[in-house]
Design a protein around this motif. Structure first.
Motif: not given
Length: 315
Positions: A200-201, A209-211, A195-196, A217-218
């Motif tokens: 880092r996602y 989010g929040g999970r 994505v784009g 790896c990044e």
């Protein structure tokens, strides 16, 4: 046995038309996972891969053939008589939800399905069905196809909230992975197109989010995360070229995106046949379509937020 989910987008960058995000889920046994998440071999390379390299706008018979063959294989949309019915069978959201914000007097711009019919011939359908049979023998059984549609108005509402189209794309991918996880009732291994320019996602996740999650790896080529209760999710550069199953999702999404864009063009050409057949992307024909239809759209009262996408910071 494992469940693999392949996700890809179509229409992230255009000026007109919806963003389409497609997920294909496969049950894999033996070496099936290596086949599904490996490069298409010679037997598949002519019909699986990056949709941009295999089909052009207005020539989406291959994507349609995959969509119809997958409907037959999974049972989801098997009896669909036209593209609209098949899309409805695949859609993540019901039609009532997708149309909730549509202006009633111009709903047909995006939802007018008159004159639509399937166009793929029996020859290409037979080849794609044969491809699915070959995959099954290699341990790859397609069990599910699902499509998320984000219309122009929804993208513009996100822009007004300060969200980029990349965030919109990412959140649609997350919803599809979570939907696939719920459907198979087991943790999944998911591969999504990058994505784009994100490496880092974690800070950008929405539905995820929040999970609790661990970073596997990044980097520029691959960013991967482990979510307890969901599974592994990787964002892979050029995944539609290197992962057979992602290429399949790309082709189905390309077909959906094309016939949805054709509806927009058809709606305005009903009032002015001189308008060109525009793809909706950043090209001279689309620019001419936008300029030439401007007066007509004002006279008809077509809301611009339902027609052309805004850029971040645009008024």
């Amino acid at each position: 046995m494992s469940y693999l989910v392949a996700v890809d987008e179509n229409g992230l960058g255009p000026r007109l038309g919806p963003l389409i995000v497609t997920a294909v889920t496969a049950k894999c046994e033996g070496n099936g996972a290596k086949v599904a998440f490996g490069r298409p071999g010679r037997a598949f390379s002519e019909r699986l891969g990056d949709s941009k390299g295999l089909v052009a706008y207005g020539d989406s018979a291959l994507g349609e053939a995959w969509a119809r063959a997958l409907a037959e294989a999974t049972g989801r949309g098997r009896d669909a008589a036209d593209p609209d019915a098949l899309f409805a069978a695949f859609s993540l959201e019901p039609a009532t939800e997708l149309r909730a914000h549509c202006p009633s007097d111009h709903e047909r711009q995006c939802w007018g399905r008159e004159t639509e019919s399937f166009g793929a011939d029996d020859g290409i359908l037979a080849k794609v069905r044969k491809d699915l049979g070959r995959l099954a023998k290699k341990g790859v059984e397609i069990v599910r196809v699902e499509v998320a549609l984000v219309c122009t108005a929804a993208i513009n509402r996100a822009v007004e909230r300060g969200e980029s189209r990349f965030v919109v794309d990412l959140h649609a991918m997350e919803r599809l992975v979570l939907s696939a996880r719920a459907a198979v009732n087991e943790d999944v291994v998911a591969a999504c197109g990058k994505v784009g320019g994100y490496d880092r996602y974690s800070d950008h996740f929405g539905p995820l989010g929040g999970r609790l999650h661990a970073v596997v790896c990044e980097g520029r080529a691959r960013s991967e995360y482990q979510f307890p209760g969901v599974g592994r999710i990787a964002f892979v550069r050029d995944a539609d070229e290197t992962h057979l199953l992602v290429g399949m999702a790309s082709l189905v999404g390309k077909w959906v995106r094309d016939f949805m864009m054709e509806r927009v063009v058809r709606y305005h050409r009903e009032a002015d046949e001189s308008l060109p057949m525009a793809s909706g992307y950043h090209d001279p024909v689309t620019t001419r379509f936008i300029k030439q239809s401007a007066l007509l759209r004002r006279k008809r009262g077509v809301p611009n937020h339902c027609f052309e996408r805004k850029a971040i910071g645009a008024g």
